[in-house]
Design a protein around this motif. Structure first.
Motif, PDB file in Angstrom:
ATOM      1  N   THR A   1       0.757  -1.257  -0.170  1.00 44.45           N
ATOM      2  CA  THR A   1       0.104  -0.035   0.079  1.00 44.45           C
ATOM      3  C   THR A   1       0.922   1.312   0.103  1.00 44.45           C
ATOM      4  N   ARG A   2       1.972   0.967   0.832  1.00 42.01           N
ATOM      5  CA  ARG A   2       2.695   2.514   0.892  1.00 42.01           C
ATOM      6  C   ARG A   2       3.517   2.621  -0.386  1.00 42.01           C
ATOM      7  N   LYS A   3       3.817   1.642  -1.151  1.00 42.23           N
ATOM      8  CA  LYS A   3       4.723   1.709  -2.279  1.00 42.23           C
ATOM      9  C   LYS A   3       3.742   2.314  -3.540  1.00 42.23           C
ATOM     10  N   ILE A   4       2.592   1.727  -3.408  1.00 39.29           N
ATOM     11  CA  ILE A   4       1.506   2.108  -4.454  1.00 39.29           C
ATOM     12  C   ILE A   4       1.065   3.570  -4.230  1.00 39.29           C
ATOM     13  N   ALA A   5       0.898   3.930  -3.047  1.00 41.60           N
ATOM     14  CA  ALA A   5       0.959   5.326  -2.639  1.00 41.60           C
ATOM     15  C   ALA A   5       1.553   6.261  -3.224  1.00 41.60           C
ATOM     16  N   LEU A   6       3.126   5.843  -3.009  1.00 39.38           N
ATOM     17  CA  LEU A   6       4.125   6.711  -3.645  1.00 39.38           C
ATOM     18  C   LEU A   6       4.065   6.769  -5.002  1.00 39.38           C
ATOM     19  N   GLU A   7       3.912   5.589  -5.763  1.00 42.39           N
ATOM     20  CA  GLU A   7       3.765   5.591  -7.333  1.00 42.39           C
ATOM     21  C   GLU A   7       2.373   6.549  -7.861  1.00 42.39           C
ATOM     22  N   THR A   8       1.456   6.648  -6.936  1.00 47.01           N
ATOM     23  CA  THR A   8       0.302   7.402  -7.330  1.00 47.01           C
ATOM     24  C   THR A   8       0.456   8.821  -7.125  1.00 47.01           C
ATOM     25  N   ILE A   9       1.432   9.259  -6.118  1.00 49.87           N
ATOM     26  CA  ILE A   9       1.599  10.625  -5.835  1.00 49.87           C
ATOM     27  C   ILE A   9       2.582  11.119  -7.015  1.00 49.87           C
ATOM     28  N   GLY A  10       3.229  10.177  -7.679  1.00 53.41           N
ATOM     29  CA  GLY A  10       4.249  10.347  -8.702  1.00 53.41           C
ATOM     30  C   GLY A  10       3.455  10.558  -9.990  1.00 53.41           C
ATOM     31  N   ILE A  11       2.452  10.105 -10.102  1.00 53.60           N
ATOM     32  CA  ILE A  11       1.507  10.340 -11.339  1.00 53.60           C
ATOM     33  C   ILE A  11       0.559  11.655 -11.123  1.00 53.60           C
ATOM     34  N   ILE A  12       0.155  11.856  -9.912  1.00 56.67           N
ATOM     35  CA  ILE A  12      -0.818  12.943  -9.818  1.00 56.67           C
ATOM     36  C   ILE A  12       0.039  14.436  -9.614  1.00 56.67           C
ATOM     37  N   ALA A  13       1.091  14.316  -9.060  1.00 60.46           N
ATOM     38  CA  ALA A  13       1.761  15.541  -8.629  1.00 60.46           C
ATOM     39  C   ALA A  13       2.180  16.161 -10.155  1.00 60.46           C
ATOM     40  N   SER A  14       1.875  17.408 -10.272  1.00 58.25           N
ATOM     41  CA  SER A  14       2.561  18.250 -11.587  1.00 58.25           C
ATOM     42  C   SER A  14       4.008  18.120 -11.408  1.00 58.25           C
ATOM     43  N   PRO A  15       4.600  18.087 -12.619  1.00 60.86           N
ATOM     44  CA  PRO A  15       6.057  18.087 -12.861  1.00 60.86           C
ATOM     45  C   PRO A  15       6.617  19.341 -12.316  1.00 60.86           C
ATOM     46  N   GLY A  16       7.612  19.420 -11.561  1.00 63.30           N
ATOM     47  CA  GLY A  16       8.166  20.504 -11.142  1.00 63.30           C
ATOM     48  C   GLY A  16       7.533  20.975  -9.715  1.00 63.30           C
ATOM     49  N   ASP A  17       6.499  20.364  -9.398  1.00 61.60           N
ATOM     50  CA  ASP A  17       5.932  20.708  -8.050  1.00 61.60           C
ATOM     51  C   ASP A  17       6.898  20.624  -7.022  1.00 61.60           C
ATOM     52  N   SER A  18       7.215  21.866  -6.491  1.00 64.27           N
ATOM     53  CA  SER A  18       8.375  21.950  -5.411  1.00 64.27           C
ATOM     54  C   SER A  18       8.054  21.330  -4.112  1.00 64.27           C
ATOM     55  N   ARG A  19       6.501  21.125  -3.914  1.00 57.52           N
ATOM     56  CA  ARG A  19       6.284  20.320  -2.603  1.00 57.52           C
ATOM     57  C   ARG A  19       6.445  18.804  -2.620  1.00 57.52           C
ATOM     58  N   ALA A  20       5.967  18.426  -3.667  1.00 60.65           N
ATOM     59  CA  ALA A  20       5.966  16.648  -3.954  1.00 60.65           C
ATOM     60  C   ALA A  20       7.053  16.259  -3.533  1.00 60.65           C
ATOM     61  N   PRO A  21       8.423  16.577  -3.865  1.00 55.88           N
ATOM     62  CA  PRO A  21       9.557  15.726  -3.552  1.00 55.88           C
ATOM     63  C   PRO A  21       9.605  15.589  -1.893  1.00 55.88           C
ATOM     64  N   GLY A  22       9.256  16.697  -1.124  1.00 59.96           N
ATOM     65  CA  GLY A  22       9.295  16.616   0.365  1.00 59.96           C
ATOM     66  C   GLY A  22       8.257  15.522   0.895  1.00 59.96           C
ATOM     67  N   VAL A  23       7.031  15.530   0.089  1.00 57.52           N
ATOM     68  CA  VAL A  23       5.986  14.472   0.632  1.00 57.52           C
ATOM     69  C   VAL A  23       6.609  13.030   0.398  1.00 57.52           C
ATOM     70  N   LEU A  24       7.202  12.895  -0.631  1.00 54.61           N
ATOM     71  CA  LEU A  24       7.805  11.739  -0.993  1.00 54.61           C
ATOM     72  C   LEU A  24       8.977  11.154  -0.215  1.00 54.61           C
ATOM     73  N   ALA A  25       9.815  12.327   0.336  1.00 53.09           N
ATOM     74  CA  ALA A  25      10.946  12.108   1.078  1.00 53.09           C
ATOM     75  C   ALA A  25      10.720  11.231   2.323  1.00 53.09           C
ATOM     76  N   VAL A  26       9.769  11.656   2.776  1.00 55.58           N
ATOM     77  CA  VAL A  26       9.264  10.787   4.271  1.00 55.58           C
ATOM     78  C   VAL A  26       9.479   9.304   3.996  1.00 55.58           C
ATOM     79  N   SER A  27       9.598   8.755   2.857  1.00 55.13           N
ATOM     80  CA  SER A  27       9.541   7.165   2.582  1.00 55.13           C
ATOM     81  C   SER A  27      10.993   6.943   2.261  1.00 55.13           C
ATOM     82  N   LEU A  28      11.852   7.832   2.291  1.00 56.35           N
ATOM     83  CA  LEU A  28      13.292   7.298   1.782  1.00 56.35           C
ATOM     84  C   LEU A  28      14.002   6.455   2.798  1.00 56.35           C
ATOM     85  N   GLU A  29      13.380   6.691   4.209  1.00 55.20           N
ATOM     86  CA  GLU A  29      13.843   5.742   5.140  1.00 55.20           C
ATOM     87  C   GLU A  29      12.917   4.467   5.652  1.00 55.20           C
ATOM     88  N   ASP A  30      11.887   4.305   4.798  1.00 51.72           N
ATOM     89  CA  ASP A  30      11.053   3.044   5.128  1.00 51.72           C
ATOM     90  C   ASP A  30      12.039   1.819   5.192  1.00 51.72           C
TER      91      ASP A  30
END
Length: 371
Positions: free
Chosen positions: A188-217
Motif C-alpha cells: 500500500t505504501r509503495k502504490i501510494a508513492l507511485e500514485t503521488i508520482g502520477i498525480i503531482a504536477s511536474p516541477g511541483d516543489s512540494r511533492a519531493p518533500g512529501v515523497l522524501a518521508v519514505s526514503l527511510e522506510d
C-alpha cells in the motif's frame, strides 16, 4: 457435491456458448433471464454465486450489441444480488459494458462505496476507473473515501483509480493519498508513492518533500518507489531533490542504490562534475546491477573533459568480473567520448582481442567502428 460441481461446469460451458451466439438481436427479457443465477442445482451457495459470476462475464460478449438493455439489467442486478460475490460480479460486469462517463452508472457505483463487504467495495472503486471520466467529482470523492478503508485491497484499488478521476496536481487527492504512506502494508505504501508520482504536477516543489518521508522506510521497494517518485516530479537541476536521492547511494540494499543512480541520471544536469563523481564512486559496488546502473548514469552526466572518470570506466572494461558490466562500460565509453579518441579506441581494440567473452568482444568491435 462433486456431481453438482461437474454439472455446474457443464452448464457453464453451455451458457458461454449461448452468450457468444446471441448476436445483435438480444431481447430484454432474455437478458433478465440470464442475469438471474440458476437455482436448479442443490449445491452450496458459493457455487451458485460462482455460476452468477460466470454468467455475468459471459454476457459481456454481447455487450456491444445489447448495451442499453444489458446496462439496465446489470444495474438492477447489483441491488438484487443475494450475496457479496454476486453483487461484486454484477458491478464488474456493469463497469465492463457501460459507456465512459455514464452518469447513472457512476451514481449507482458510488452508492455502493460503503457496502459492508470489501469485495464489493473493491469492485466499485475499480469500476469507477473504467466508467468515470476525468475530474468527475462524485467518483473522486468516492475514491478518497476508499483510501481510508480498513481493507488493504480496497485501499490499493483506490490508489490505482485516483489518477484516473482527479486533476493533475490535485492537492486534495495528494493529501488523501499521502495518508497511506504510513499504512502497515508495504505494498500500500509503495502504490501510494507511485500514485503521488502520477498525480503531482511536474516541477511541483512540494511533492519531493512529501515523497522524501519514505526514503527511510523499512521496506526496500518502498524506498525505491520514493526515489523513483522524486525523480519523476522534480525538475532536472533541482539541487534539493538531487541531494535527497544521492543520500541513498549508501543504502544497505542494492536495488535502492541502483534506483538512486537512475534518479541522479534524471535530475543532474549534463556535465555536472559533482554528480558524475558521486555516480563514479559506485563503480566499485559489489553488485553488478549497481555497477551497470552507475555506468548508465555516467552516460548522461559524465563531463567529457574529465579523464579521471575515463580511467575508472576503462578499468571496468578490462577488469570487471561480470561480462554485462564490461559491455555496459564499453557503451558508456562510446556515449561519452569524442569520435577519433585514440586512447579509447586502442583500449577497445585490446578488449576486442583479449576479452574471454564473445559478447564483450563483439561490443568492443562495434564500439571501435562507431568511434
Amino acid at each position: 457435491l462433486e456431481v453438482g460441481r461437474l454439472l455446474l461446469q457443464f452448464s457453464q460451458r453451455c451458457e458461454m456458448g449461448v452468450a457468444a451466439s446471441l448476436g445483435s438481436d438480444v431481447h430484454d427479457q432474455l437478458i433478465e433471464c440470464l442475469i438471474v443465477p440458476s437455482e436448479s442445482l442443490d449445491v452450496e451457495v458459493e457455487l451458485s454465486e460462482a455460476a452468477h459470476l460466470h454468467w455475468l462475464l459471459s454476457l459481456t460478449l454481447v455487450a456491444r450489441a445489447a448495451r442499453p438493455a444489458l446496462v439496465a439489467c446489470l444495474g438492477r442486478s447489483v441491488g438484487a444480488a443475494r450475496g457479496a460475490v454476486a453483487r461484486a460480479s454484477a458491478v464488474q460486469a456493469l463497469s465492463a459494458v457501460a459507456e465512459e462517463n455514464d452518469s447513472e452508472v457512476v451514481a449507482l457505483l458510488t452508492s455502493y462505496v460503503d457496502d459492508e463487504n470489501a469485495v464489493v467495495r473493491k469492485a466499485v472503486v475499480s469500476g469507477l476507473a473504467a466508467v468515470a471520466s476525468l475530474y468527475d467529482g462524485r467518483a473522486e470523492e468516492a475514491v478518497r473515501r476508499c483510501l481510508h478503508d480498513s481493507t488493504d485491497d480496497v485501499v490499493q484499488a483506490a490508489l490505482r483509480t485516483a489518477p484516473l478521476v482527479c486533476k493533475l496536481g490535485s492537492l486534495r487527492m495528494i493529501k488523501a493519498v499521502s495518508a497511506c504512506l504510513t499504512a502497515e502494508n508495504w505494498m500500500t505504501r509503495k502504490i501510494a508513492l507511485e500514485t503521488i508520482g502520477i498525480i503531482a504536477s511536474p516541477g511541483d516543489s512540494r511533492a519531493p518533500g512529501v515523497l522524501a518521508v519514505s526514503l527511510e522506510d523499512a521496506n526496500t521497494w518502498v524506498r525505491v518507489a520514493a526515489i523513483d517518485g522524486i525523480a519523476k516530479v522534480a525538475e532536472r537541476g533541482d539541487a534539493a531533490a538531487l541531494a535527497l536521492v544521492a543520500a541513498r547511494l549508501d543504502d544497505r540494499a542494492w536495488n535502492v542504490r541502483a534506483a538512486a543512480l537512475g534518479a541522479i541520471s534524471s535530475l543532474a544536469l549534463a556535465g555536472d562534475e559533482h554528480a558524475a563523481r558521486m555516480v563514479a564512486s559506485q563503480l566499485e559496488d559489489e553488485y553488478p546491477s549497481v555497477r551497470i546502473a552507475a555506468l548508465e548514469a555516467l552516460s548522461d552526466v559524465w563531463p567529457r573533459w574529465d579523464r579521471s572518470i575515463l580511467k575508472l570506466v576503462l578499468m571496468r572494461v578490462h577488469q570487471d568480473p561480470d561480462s554485462d558490466v564490461r559491455v555496459e562500460a564499453i557503451e558508456a565509453l562510446v556515449h561519452s567520448s569524442f569520435v577519433g579518441d585514440e586512447e579509447i579506441i586502442e583500449a577497445l581494440r585490446t578488449c576486442e582481442r583479449e576479452d574471454r567473452e564473445a559478447e564483450v568482444r563483439s561490443a568492443a568491435e562495434s564500439a571501435v567502428e562507431r568511434l
